[in-house]
Design a protein around this motif. Sequence first.
Motif, PDB file in Angstrom:
ATOM      1  N   LYS A   1     -89.932 -20.414   0.157  1.00  0.00           N
ATOM      2  CA  LYS A   1     -89.811 -21.521   1.082  1.00  0.00           C
ATOM      3  C   LYS A   1     -88.866 -21.117   2.200  1.00  0.00           C
ATOM      4  O   LYS A   1     -87.687 -20.860   1.979  1.00  0.00           O
ATOM      5  N   SER A   2     -89.385 -20.994   3.389  1.00  0.00           N
ATOM      6  CA  SER A   2     -88.598 -20.524   4.515  1.00  0.00           C
ATOM      7  C   SER A   2     -87.518 -21.540   4.868  1.00  0.00           C
ATOM      8  O   SER A   2     -87.775 -22.736   4.994  1.00  0.00           O
ATOM      9  N   ARG A   3     -86.288 -21.037   5.030  1.00  0.00           N
ATOM     10  CA  ARG A   3     -85.155 -21.898   5.389  1.00  0.00           C
ATOM     11  C   ARG A   3     -84.496 -21.327   6.641  1.00  0.00           C
ATOM     12  O   ARG A   3     -83.375 -20.820   6.597  1.00  0.00           O
ATOM     13  N   LEU A   4     -85.213 -21.409   7.750  1.00  0.00           N
ATOM     14  CA  LEU A   4     -84.684 -20.884   9.000  1.00  0.00           C
ATOM     15  C   LEU A   4     -83.626 -21.814   9.557  1.00  0.00           C
ATOM     16  O   LEU A   4     -83.657 -23.032   9.333  1.00  0.00           O
ATOM     17  N   PRO A   5     -82.644 -21.271  10.290  1.00  0.00           N
ATOM     18  CA  PRO A   5     -81.579 -22.115  10.847  1.00  0.00           C
ATOM     19  C   PRO A   5     -82.131 -23.140  11.832  1.00  0.00           C
ATOM     20  O   PRO A   5     -83.202 -22.982  12.418  1.00  0.00           O
ATOM     21  N   SER A   6     -81.365 -24.185  12.043  1.00  0.00           N
ATOM     22  CA  SER A   6     -81.809 -25.270  12.919  1.00  0.00           C
ATOM     23  C   SER A   6     -81.808 -24.870  14.390  1.00  0.00           C
ATOM     24  O   SER A   6     -82.547 -25.465  15.194  1.00  0.00           O
ATOM     25  N   TYR A   7     -80.978 -23.870  14.760  1.00  0.00           N
ATOM     26  CA  TYR A   7     -80.932 -23.485  16.172  1.00  0.00           C
ATOM     27  C   TYR A   7     -82.128 -22.640  16.595  1.00  0.00           C
ATOM     28  O   TYR A   7     -82.258 -22.271  17.753  1.00  0.00           O
ATOM     29  N   LEU A   8     -83.026 -22.301  15.653  1.00  0.00           N
ATOM     30  CA  LEU A   8     -84.174 -21.453  15.955  1.00  0.00           C
ATOM     31  C   LEU A   8     -85.392 -22.344  16.247  1.00  0.00           C
ATOM     32  O   LEU A   8     -85.932 -22.971  15.333  1.00  0.00           O
ATOM     33  N   ASP A   9     -85.813 -22.397  17.519  1.00  0.00           N
ATOM     34  CA  ASP A   9     -87.003 -23.189  17.870  1.00  0.00           C
ATOM     35  C   ASP A   9     -88.245 -22.321  17.726  1.00  0.00           C
ATOM     36  O   ASP A   9     -88.192 -21.151  17.339  1.00  0.00           O
ATOM     37  N   LYS A  10     -89.403 -22.874  18.049  1.00  0.00           N
ATOM     38  CA  LYS A  10     -90.679 -22.180  17.855  1.00  0.00           C
ATOM     39  C   LYS A  10     -90.802 -20.967  18.769  1.00  0.00           C
ATOM     40  O   LYS A  10     -91.348 -19.936  18.375  1.00  0.00           O
ATOM     41  N   VAL A  11     -90.295 -21.096  19.989  1.00  0.00           N
ATOM     42  CA  VAL A  11     -90.425 -19.979  20.940  1.00  0.00           C
ATOM     43  C   VAL A  11     -89.607 -18.783  20.462  1.00  0.00           C
ATOM     44  O   VAL A  11     -90.095 -17.642  20.434  1.00  0.00           O
ATOM     45  N   LEU A  12     -88.353 -19.045  20.055  1.00  0.00           N
ATOM     46  CA  LEU A  12     -87.508 -17.956  19.558  1.00  0.00           C
ATOM     47  C   LEU A  12     -88.085 -17.324  18.295  1.00  0.00           C
ATOM     48  O   LEU A  12     -88.092 -16.108  18.133  1.00  0.00           O
ATOM     49  N   LYS A  13     -88.605 -18.201  17.405  1.00  0.00           N
ATOM     50  CA  LYS A  13     -89.169 -17.690  16.164  1.00  0.00           C
ATOM     51  C   LYS A  13     -90.367 -16.794  16.439  1.00  0.00           C
ATOM     52  O   LYS A  13     -90.502 -15.717  15.834  1.00  0.00           O
ATOM     53  N   LYS A  14     -91.220 -17.211  17.382  1.00  0.00           N
ATOM     54  CA  LYS A  14     -92.415 -16.433  17.683  1.00  0.00           C
ATOM     55  C   LYS A  14     -92.047 -15.084  18.276  1.00  0.00           C
ATOM     56  O   LYS A  14     -92.627 -14.046  17.909  1.00  0.00           O
ATOM     57  N   ARG A  15     -91.075 -15.060  19.189  1.00  0.00           N
ATOM     58  CA  ARG A  15     -90.695 -13.800  19.824  1.00  0.00           C
ATOM     59  C   ARG A  15     -90.030 -12.862  18.805  1.00  0.00           C
ATOM     60  O   ARG A  15     -90.257 -11.648  18.826  1.00  0.00           O
ATOM     61  N   ILE A  16     -89.222 -13.416  17.904  1.00  0.00           N
ATOM     62  CA  ILE A  16     -88.573 -12.562  16.895  1.00  0.00           C
ATOM     63  C   ILE A  16     -89.599 -12.017  15.912  1.00  0.00           C
ATOM     64  O   ILE A  16     -89.566 -10.831  15.537  1.00  0.00           O
ATOM     65  N   LEU A  17     -90.573 -12.860  15.489  1.00  0.00           N
ATOM     66  CA  LEU A  17     -91.628 -12.382  14.598  1.00  0.00           C
ATOM     67  C   LEU A  17     -92.443 -11.282  15.253  1.00  0.00           C
ATOM     68  O   LEU A  17     -92.788 -10.277  14.619  1.00  0.00           O
ATOM     69  N   THR A  18     -92.775 -11.471  16.532  1.00  0.00           N
ATOM     70  CA  THR A  18     -93.549 -10.445  17.246  1.00  0.00           C
ATOM     71  C   THR A  18     -92.770  -9.135  17.326  1.00  0.00           C
ATOM     72  O   THR A  18     -93.330  -8.050  17.108  1.00  0.00           O
ATOM     73  N   PHE A  19     -91.463  -9.235  17.588  1.00  0.00           N
ATOM     74  CA  PHE A  19     -90.642  -8.036  17.688  1.00  0.00           C
ATOM     75  C   PHE A  19     -90.560  -7.314  16.330  1.00  0.00           C
ATOM     76  O   PHE A  19     -90.697  -6.082  16.250  1.00  0.00           O
ATOM     77  N   LEU A  20     -90.370  -8.068  15.245  1.00  0.00           N
ATOM     78  CA  LEU A  20     -90.271  -7.451  13.927  1.00  0.00           C
ATOM     79  C   LEU A  20     -91.589  -6.833  13.507  1.00  0.00           C
ATOM     80  O   LEU A  20     -91.622  -5.790  12.831  1.00  0.00           O
ATOM     81  N   THR A  21     -92.719  -7.464  13.928  1.00  0.00           N
ATOM     82  CA  THR A  21     -94.026  -6.901  13.597  1.00  0.00           C
ATOM     83  C   THR A  21     -94.257  -5.598  14.353  1.00  0.00           C
ATOM     84  O   THR A  21     -94.721  -4.597  13.777  1.00  0.00           O
ATOM     85  N   GLU A  22     -93.927  -5.585  15.635  1.00  0.00           N
ATOM     86  CA  GLU A  22     -94.113  -4.368  16.420  1.00  0.00           C
ATOM     87  C   GLU A  22     -93.183  -3.255  15.983  1.00  0.00           C
ATOM     88  O   GLU A  22     -93.553  -2.089  16.070  1.00  0.00           O
ATOM     89  N   SER A  23     -92.033  -3.627  15.481  1.00  0.00           N
ATOM     90  CA  SER A  23     -91.080  -2.610  15.015  1.00  0.00           C
ATOM     91  C   SER A  23     -91.385  -2.095  13.618  1.00  0.00           C
ATOM     92  O   SER A  23     -90.777  -1.114  13.155  1.00  0.00           O
ATOM     93  N   GLY A  24     -92.343  -2.763  12.919  1.00  0.00           N
ATOM     94  CA  GLY A  24     -92.739  -2.309  11.584  1.00  0.00           C
ATOM     95  C   GLY A  24     -91.923  -2.892  10.462  1.00  0.00           C
ATOM     96  O   GLY A  24     -92.060  -2.458   9.317  1.00  0.00           O
ATOM     97  N   TRP A  25     -91.076  -3.894  10.734  1.00  0.00           N
ATOM     98  CA  TRP A  25     -90.288  -4.496   9.676  1.00  0.00           C
ATOM     99  C   TRP A  25     -91.173  -5.339   8.757  1.00  0.00           C
ATOM    100  O   TRP A  25     -90.938  -5.378   7.524  1.00  0.00           O
TER     101      TRP A  25
END
Length: 427
Positions: free
Chosen positions: A397-421
Amino acid sequence: MADLGKKYCVNCLADVTNLRLRCTDCPDIELCPECFSAGAELGNHRRWHGYQQVDGGRFSLWGPEAEGGWTSREEQSLLDAIEQYGFGNWEDMAAHVGASRTPQEVMEHYVTMYIHGNLGKACIPDSIPNRVTDHTCPSGGPLSPSLTTPLPPLDISLAEQQQLGYMPLRDDYEIEYDQDAEKLISGLSVNYDDEDVEIEMKRAHVDMYVRKLRERQRRKNIARDYNLVPGFLGRDKKDKEKAPKRKITKEEKEQRVRLRGLCQFMAHREFEDFFENMHKERVLRAKVRELQRYRRNGITRLEESSEYEAARHKREKRKENKSVVTSKRGSGGGGGIKEEGKDGEFSAIENLTGFELLSDREKVLCNSLNLSPARYLTVKTIIIKDHLQKRQGIPAKSRLPSYLDKVLKKRILTFLTESGWISRDAS
């Protein structure tokens, strides 16, 4: 005529002049020990009749093969003497036995036959109940020599002995610990008319004195073990210069002062080993923290650590150069703005916690998103942990911090995917 004084056994006619057993019920019945033990019966004589031992005092109690040829009369005199004069008074015992026996012969015969012989083994038990405790044994009671035996004298000069009031032959000082301890027993005397209470009081005084003696000796042993006397005389400084050791830090010196009270419970070698082990523990903890820092930065082999350290050194060098340029710009002009170049690119986040843990791409990402490095690392850890749990089939069950909105989450996920994490299906 010579045979008229001899006596013979009425059963086997053996010579029983030296030893015979006479029946008290039948007249003229005298038997040798062999016939008596076999139960010989003649005429009206029966084996259960009373008997009397008759001897001339010339037979050997231990047999003819016994050393020294002691007769029964001499054996009887020896037992009477040991009872009268006590064990150890061999000269008086020899005089009582007769002029034919020397004190050495008396001692050897008694010890051999009555103590170490079969008679002694049968009569003297291995463990004697209510035996008096030997208080002089090394590991024994309050009068143990280990308590009062002096240590080897100190190797100090005559002037130093006078300065300390030290008496080397006695290993004592003019002023000892608890100088008035002897007053506890100096006035004691043992009287035969003392009551039980008085005896117990005197025993208590002796016990208190012995305890003070033990404490006095314990303090001497500690002073000798820790070389306190050479330290007082200033000799330990020369010894420290001769024996090179590791450098002791200021913190360890303060800790030694705080733990000085342990010296009275630990030997000097144990005390030094204690601090040596604490130093090894600090070194190991620092090494563990360093390896954990490598692991957080993705380094899994020691070969990669040298490259990482070189890159970190270059980065710190750039920071120092940038701080120098900034100080020059603030003090003398704006000629160094262009020289900053790329170093001023992350000025908004470079002083925040966790900046040195980011890669160059992650620094660019955090700078563009206006996201602090600590928050980014928190989000990154949560996302990667959830991804690993899903791959193992564990519901997460994902428990992301409250300061993380959808735009930030999407950009971080994209970065981690491109980096191979994480894999693309997880994003």
